[in-house]
Design a protein around this motif. Structure first.
Motif, PDB file in Angstrom:
ATOM      1  N   VAL A  60      -1.644  20.450 -16.078  1.00 37.40           N
ATOM      2  CA  VAL A  60      -2.382  21.504 -16.774  1.00 37.40           C
ATOM      3  C   VAL A  60      -3.559  20.867 -17.510  1.00 37.40           C
ATOM      4  CG1 VAL A  60      -2.289  23.142 -18.702  1.00 37.40           C
ATOM      5  CG2 VAL A  60      -0.503  23.163 -16.961  1.00 37.40           C
ATOM      6  N   THR A  80      -6.131  19.812 -14.844  1.00 37.16           N
ATOM      7  CA  THR A  80      -6.848  20.988 -14.342  1.00 37.16           C
ATOM      8  C   THR A  80      -7.901  21.442 -15.342  1.00 37.16           C
ATOM      9  OG1 THR A  80      -4.837  21.672 -13.192  1.00 37.16           O
ATOM     10  CG2 THR A  80      -6.563  23.319 -13.426  1.00 37.16           C
ATOM     11  N   ARG A 117     -12.009  21.628 -15.031  1.00 35.44           N
ATOM     12  CA  ARG A 117     -12.686  22.885 -15.364  1.00 35.44           C
ATOM     13  C   ARG A 117     -13.854  22.631 -16.317  1.00 35.44           C
ATOM     14  NH1 ARG A 117     -11.657  26.483 -19.723  1.00 35.44           N
ATOM     15  NH2 ARG A 117     -12.316  28.643 -19.295  1.00 35.44           N
ATOM     16  N   ARG A 176      -5.400  23.888  -9.972  1.00 35.84           N
ATOM     17  CA  ARG A 176      -4.839  25.127 -10.512  1.00 35.84           C
ATOM     18  C   ARG A 176      -3.845  25.739  -9.529  1.00 35.84           C
ATOM     19  NH1 ARG A 176      -9.999  29.420 -10.414  1.00 35.84           N
ATOM     20  NH2 ARG A 176     -10.197  29.519  -8.119  1.00 35.84           N
ATOM     21  N   ARG A 229       0.227  25.741 -10.531  1.00 36.51           N
ATOM     22  CA  ARG A 229       0.909  27.034 -10.621  1.00 36.51           C
ATOM     23  C   ARG A 229       2.141  27.054  -9.722  1.00 36.51           C
ATOM     24  NH1 ARG A 229       3.541  30.273 -12.200  1.00 36.51           N
ATOM     25  NH2 ARG A 229       3.113  32.410 -12.841  1.00 36.51           N
ATOM     26  N   VAL A 282      -2.676  28.774 -16.708  1.00 36.93           N
ATOM     27  CA  VAL A 282      -3.110  28.572 -15.321  1.00 36.93           C
ATOM     28  C   VAL A 282      -3.454  29.906 -14.664  1.00 36.93           C
ATOM     29  CG1 VAL A 282      -2.473  27.621 -13.084  1.00 36.93           C
ATOM     30  CG2 VAL A 282      -1.774  26.447 -15.170  1.00 36.93           C
ATOM     31  N   TRP A 295      -6.906  30.753 -15.439  1.00 42.37           N
ATOM     32  CA  TRP A 295      -7.849  29.952 -14.650  1.00 42.37           C
ATOM     33  C   TRP A 295      -7.948  30.450 -13.216  1.00 42.37           C
ATOM     34  CZ3 TRP A 295      -5.605  24.679 -16.655  1.00 42.37           C
ATOM     35  CH2 TRP A 295      -6.110  24.433 -17.937  1.00 42.37           C
ATOM     36  N   LEU A 296      -6.825  30.919 -12.667  1.00 46.50           N
ATOM     37  CA  LEU A 296      -6.849  31.406 -11.284  1.00 46.50           C
ATOM     38  C   LEU A 296      -7.712  32.650 -11.122  1.00 46.50           C
ATOM     39  CD1 LEU A 296      -3.105  30.829 -10.346  1.00 46.50           C
ATOM     40  CD2 LEU A 296      -5.065  29.828  -9.166  1.00 46.50           C
TER      41      LEU A 296
END
Length: 586
Positions: free
Chosen positions: A356, A359, A363, A384, A388, A415, A418-419
């Protein structure tokens, strides 16, 4: 009267979401201090019960020296006891006492408490007379450095006097070596621990190549960095600090001053058995909060990512010292997209929490000038998806406590958010393909059908019956174990394919020619012996691009392996259709 530690809910939720304010991290450090004191009490009780554990050092009372230093400078001694050097030594010594670790003569490990006391006296400016353990002509001073003495190799006690911040150490030949560890530069007899400046002129992070307890458990010999290597670390760390300074403050950010120590790691003779590439190795232990072992990465961007990754492990390790989060199921049969080997659920939780952070790091690097190759969008999209998937495994397979469910829920919320963030469709397509590629190859390397299921599947294929359901696959280890290189993901990560080279099946697949790729994989798979899992995964990936309705095969690719192994290549496409959809499709 001591009160129990109670973590405020908002601070827990900050950590559980994958990030954490400075206040939340300070709370974790307070918890580590309490744990450290409890472990010290256990060690002192053991030494009181059996003074013989100290061997030739038994005449030297170390803990009263620490107490005297704490009366003079309590904050300084607290800081010493919370250092990674003390934490790793203490945990290792207790494991020695419980018979679960190995090392030098036990009195050397137990006697390191005298070295801790000497450092406490130096830092507080108090006086002391102690006996310290020497290892091969050197005395280790935790978090300060190492004193080299002339004399015999092996292990022996050394008389030490501390006064006014100076140590005087007997050499055994009637002379003494005097050092002032807080002010003296490096010399023939004094090796201070290296430091990496943080850029504010005062704070720094230790780069420890000396402490015998700097590895993950058993003691190791000092391995002083050469001047050029030290210079490279300092330049790279400076770049990493600059990159981290451009973070946004959420999961994936890191305040560099919260790192305590980096231990430089060099490849060793057993590196081939590692489940990660030796050149990118990093690791940490819950015994040494805010410390990490790192093989020097290629640049500051990679180092910044590694620092984020390993500090995530430190945060979760500290949280696990405060809360039980899940049952201790050590069955190694779960998929972790960042590992080459099957993992147990506690390891999966650590990996999910660390990634996490990773990721979030990528980002925040989208558009960062340090990302010269524009890798950040792809790596954000890939991680991500993979993270997940692991969080779903934890939610459905792990026995989670109340705090554990809260942690997995908060991580999933992070997450999931973020998706929903849009990215270039071509980037997300490459990320999905790379995620599928790694998972399929992992399954082909580590899973196989039970013998009864294999026989049933082969018989059904040969008689034209419908393919039946099979039971859970069995775990099998790749001969030799260790890391396998995921070359396809490296190709998917490139924004543009390389030119001027002969196209391999992997390159053909990644650049959009699945027909030619499948032909190339078929050629690689033709011959005697077991089917190569990398080529077989590539064949299946290319096949499902050409025949999207067969994508269900990617969920259980190990069911296809025994069928292709007993069939000629010209039958493989028909067999794949049959396994995906039954006799009519075949």
């Amino acid at each position: 009267m001591y009160a129990p530690i109670r973590m405020p809910g908002p601070l827990f939720d900050e950590i559980a979401a994958g990030g954490g304010s400075a206040e939340a991290v300070v709370f974790l450090a307070r918890g580590e201090r309490t744990r450290r004191l409890l472990l010290l009490a256990e060690l002192l009780d053991a030494l009181d019960a059996d003074p013989g554990l100290l061997g030739p050092l038994r005449g030297s009372a170390a803990w009263p020296v620490v107490e005297a230093a704490a009366l003079r400078a309590p904050g300084t001694v607290d800081e010493l006891l919370l250092t990674p050097q003390v934490g790793s030594w203490l945990a290792h010594t207790l494991r020695r006492l419980h018979g679960t670790a190995a090392g030098p003569p036990l009195w050397v490990d137990a006697g390191q408490i005298a070295s801790v006391a000497a450092v406490a006296a130096v830092r507080a400016g108090t006086d002391a007379e102690l006996l310290l353990p020497a290892r091969d002509g050197a005395v280790s001073l935790p978090a300060l450095g190492m004193v080299r003495l002339p004399g015999p190799p092996g292990f022996h006690p050394v008389e030490v006097t501390v006064s006014g911040g100076e140590l005087s150490l007997a050499t055994g030949n009637g002379q003494a070596v005097a050092v002032r560890p807080l002010a003296e530069p490096e010399s023939a007899h004094w090796l201070p621990v290296h430091t990496l400046p943080l850029g504010d002129g005062t704070a720094s992070v230790q780069l420890d190549d000396l402490d015998p307890y700097r590895d993950l458990d058993e003691p190791v010999a000092p391995e002083r960095l050469e001047a050029g290597e030290l210079r490279a670390w300092k330049n790279m760390f400076r770049d990493a600090v600059t990159i981290l300074g451009r973070g946004g403050g959420g999961p994936g950010s890191l305040r560099p001053e919260e790192i305590s120590r980096i231990v430089p790691w060099q490849p060793r003779s057993d590196s081939t058995s590692l489940p990660v590439p030796a050149e990118g190795l990093s690791a940490s232990t819950g015994d040494a909060f805010a410390s990490m072992v790192i093989a020097r990465p290629p640049d500051g961007l990679a180092l910044a990512e590694t620092l984020v990754h390993e500090f995530q492990h430190s945060k979760l390790g500290a949280l696990l010292h405060l809360f039980p989060l899940l049952g201790d199921d050590r069955s190694e049969h779960h998929y972790a997209p960042w590992r080459a080997d099957p993992r147990h659920l506690p390891g999966l939780l650590h990996g999910a929490y660390a990634f996490v952070g990773v990721t979030g790091f990528w980002r925040e690097r989208i558009g960062d000038p340090a990302d010269h190759d524009d890798r950040a969008p792809f790596l954000f999209a890939l991680r991500r998806l993979q993270t997940r998937m692991v969080l779903r495994t934890l939610a459905t397979r792990a026995t989670l406590t109340g705090p554990g469910r809260r942690l997995v829920t908060r991580l999933s919320d992070t997450v999931d958010g973020w998706l929903r963030e849009p990215l270039d469709p071509a980037t997300t397509d490459r990320a999905r393909a790379a995620a599928a590629s790694h998972r399929v190859e992992w399954r082909l390397r580590h899973l196989r059908c039970a013998e009864e299921d294999r026989i049933t599947l082969v018989k059904a294929m040969r008689t034209g019956a419908a393919p039946m359901r099979t039971g859970e696959p069995l775990i099998t280890r790749e001969p030799g174990g260790g890391y396998w290189h995921d070359g396809r993901t490296a190709l998917y990560a490139r924004t543009r394919p390389r030119s001027g080279r002969a196209s391999t099946p992997d390159e053909l697949l990644v650049t959009g020619d699945p027909e030619a790729a499948r032909a190339g994989y078929t050629e690689q798979l033709t011959g005697t012996g077991p089917l190569d899992p990398h080529a077989l995964a590539g064949w299946l990936l290319a096949h499902t691009v050409l025949h999207p309705r067969d994508r269900r095969l990617l969920a259980r690719p190990e069911r296809l392996t025994p069928l292709l192994a007993v069939s000629p290549p010209e039958e493989w496409t028909r067999i794949a259709h049959w396994l995906a959809h039954g006799p009519a499709a075949g």
